[in-house]
Motif scaffolding. Sequence first.
Motif, PDB file in Angstrom:
ATOM      1  N   ARG A  33       0.809  -1.225   0.000  1.00  0.00           N
ATOM      2  CA  ARG A  33       0.000   0.000   0.000  1.00  0.00           C
ATOM      3  C   ARG A  33       0.838   1.268   0.000  1.00  0.00           C
ATOM      4  N   GLN A 117     -12.580   8.745  -6.316  1.00  0.00           N
ATOM      5  CA  GLN A 117     -11.194   8.455  -5.968  1.00  0.00           C
ATOM      6  C   GLN A 117     -10.582   9.756  -5.464  1.00  0.00           C
ATOM      7  N   ASP A 168      -8.861  -0.705   0.446  1.00  0.00           N
ATOM      8  CA  ASP A 168      -9.546  -1.620  -0.469  1.00  0.00           C
ATOM      9  C   ASP A 168      -9.086  -1.451  -1.916  1.00  0.00           C
ATOM     10  N   ALA A 169      -7.953  -0.771  -2.127  1.00  0.00           N
ATOM     11  CA  ALA A 169      -7.460  -0.553  -3.488  1.00  0.00           C
ATOM     12  C   ALA A 169      -7.067  -1.881  -4.134  1.00  0.00           C
ATOM     13  N   GLU A 170      -7.563  -2.111  -5.307  1.00  0.00           N
ATOM     14  CA  GLU A 170      -7.243  -3.340  -6.024  1.00  0.00           C
ATOM     15  C   GLU A 170      -5.802  -3.305  -6.521  1.00  0.00           C
ATOM     16  N   PRO A 171      -5.150  -4.460  -6.582  1.00  0.00           N
ATOM     17  CA  PRO A 171      -3.764  -4.505  -7.074  1.00  0.00           C
ATOM     18  C   PRO A 171      -3.601  -3.869  -8.445  1.00  0.00           C
ATOM     19  N   SER A 172      -4.621  -3.977  -9.297  1.00  0.00           N
ATOM     20  CA  SER A 172      -4.518  -3.387 -10.633  1.00  0.00           C
ATOM     21  C   SER A 172      -4.406  -1.870 -10.566  1.00  0.00           C
TER      22      SER A 172
END
Length: 306
Positions: A33, A117, A168-172
Amino acid sequence: MQVQAAARGHYPDPAYTVLRQQLADWHGVTPSRVLLAASGSEWILRFAAWCARRGLGPLWWPQPGYGDYAHAAHVWGLARAAAPGQARAGWLCDPGSPQGQPEDGAAATALLSAGAQVTLDLAYAPLRLEGGAVLDDAQRARCWQLHSPNKALGLTGVRGAYVIAPEDAEPSLLAELQALAPSWPIGADGVALLAGWVEPATQRWLQASRATLAQWKAALVQTLEARGWAVAPSVTPFVCARPPRPLDAAALRGHSIKLRDATSFGLPGWWRLSAQPPQALQALAQALDVHAVVTAPRIAWWRASR
């Protein structure tokens, strides 16, 4: 100091593995992160580029506010939303610049409630002298939290910043924002700055400094108000102030002083000043009395400019 002892003879680790782990440990998050940035301004531009790539517009940013928000949006052809609840992405800053006031809580809630965002610029949070953060922990966890501690350390000439991604940020998403960064965004000096930032001794020094800055700020406000300046409220050691008559910037330079004109922030007629030691404040007061304009020795009255 770690910055002075930085190993400048070779590149840092391109993955910044140790540094990212140090920052992650201090914030209680996983290293995945932690994203590094060349500076707060570099991240602002990178974030706008990412928003444009994903079609996230219009954007929201505080006004008056740091000019790079609007600049970054303009560069990527992204309009400002009419209201925070209508934005798909944007920036918040707590406390804000140039006025050093808390972020608008209603705007922050509306922006996050819209699912936008959001980059939360925390450049001046370590310099908060009173009050607390406007966003609660849950709201902050939904933001890209931007930290640039060179302001609080009085080392604005050393560039280096980092971002804590939303929980909760997605890896992408992390991969996309990382891919938009240049190679080795932070040099050896910046690595030393950020590594030193999280050391207990540094934080103890900062805590002690805030008490001193609060005293210096109170003296600055008293000095300005006694001479007819209007001083806006601030929770930081810097303030925006409006003189009783227009200032002559050329004359100020002639007296070896540079004040920060707040026009670029959307506050024409106002100037931004920071708390300074008694000797500097005395020079300011004497110059005001003699010249009716601000004069002083060669002092950067805005310590936290980017």
